[in-house]
Design an enzyme around this catalytic site. Structure first.
Site, PDB file in Angstrom:
ATOM      1  N   GLY A  65      43.077 -38.199 -26.840  1.00  0.00           N
ATOM      2  CA  GLY A  65      43.174 -39.451 -27.827  1.00  0.00           C
ATOM      3  C   GLY A  65      43.556 -40.682 -27.278  1.00  0.00           C
ATOM      4  O   GLY A  65      44.181 -41.359 -27.629  1.00  0.00           O
ATOM      5  N   HIS A  66      42.753 -40.857 -26.109  1.00  0.00           N
ATOM      6  CA  HIS A  66      43.091 -42.250 -25.206  1.00  0.00           C
ATOM      7  C   HIS A  66      42.215 -42.639 -24.262  1.00  0.00           C
ATOM      8  O   HIS A  66      41.262 -41.499 -24.036  1.00  0.00           O
ATOM      9  CB  HIS A  66      44.948 -42.121 -24.601  1.00  0.00           C
ATOM     10  N   ALA A  67      42.352 -43.587 -23.725  1.00  0.00           N
ATOM     11  CA  ALA A  67      41.383 -43.992 -22.442  1.00  0.00           C
ATOM     12  C   ALA A  67      42.605 -44.442 -21.263  1.00  0.00           C
ATOM     13  O   ALA A  67      43.508 -44.647 -21.825  1.00  0.00           O
ATOM     14  CB  ALA A  67      40.539 -45.000 -22.831  1.00  0.00           C
ATOM     15  N   ARG A 112      38.885 -40.169 -24.257  1.00  0.00           N
ATOM     16  CA  ARG A 112      38.698 -38.656 -24.372  1.00  0.00           C
ATOM     17  C   ARG A 112      39.409 -37.953 -25.276  1.00  0.00           C
ATOM     18  O   ARG A 112      40.701 -38.435 -25.577  1.00  0.00           O
ATOM     19  CB  ARG A 112      38.930 -38.040 -22.946  1.00  0.00           C
TER      20      ARG A 112
END
Length: 151
Positions: A65-67, A112
């Protein structure tokens, strides 16, 4: 549709997906148990600066839940299976990871999310950079806004 596979340093890389890239790692088969080895800058296209793993993910939960702004990662299902959805801001692709001799290469600048973990699943992550909180984009709206500014 013809499958696009290229050979790179004795490793076969599936190029059918556009956003992520599955890297088939060398699998040494032995009746006593199989072995897979990963070497930075040989089996993955970066020097490995950090290794961590995710496990005991409760049913229905997700990770990621981040990039990352700069960090590149290779994700490997050491045990069990899970899905990885990669988002470049305009399109998404989902990969099922369930073989310890395959890794999913995620370039910097991609959102992702990992979910649908099987019981006992272990996700190992090889990262190109040490941990730096400043490298993370943790809000999807900021990720999308950044893509629009660059695009």
């Amino acid at each position: 549709m013809k499958q696009a596979i290229i050979k790179n340093k004795n490793r076969y890389i599936n190029m059918n997906k556009k956003i992520g890239r599955i890297i088939n790692l060398k699998k040494i088969v032995d009746p006593r148990g199989n072995l897979t080895v990963i070497e930075g800058e040989t089996d993955v296209p970066f020097a490995i600066q950090r290794v961590y793993w995710v496990y005991d993910v409760p049913a229905g939960e997700y990770r990621g839940g981040h990039a990352h702004k700069n960090c590149r990662e290779l994700l490997v299902a050491l045990s069990g299976s899970f899905q990885v959805t990669i988002d470049n801001g305009t399109e998404k692709e989902t990969y099922l990871l369930n073989h310890p001799y395959q890794g999913l290469l995620i370039e910097a600048g991609l959102w992702r999310t990992l979910d649908d973990f099987s019981s006992g699943a272990v996700c190992m992550v090889l990262a190109s950079d040490p941990f730096e909180e400043e490298d993370y984009i943790r809000e999807y709206e900021k990720f999308i806004k950044g893509k629009k500014v660059k695009g």
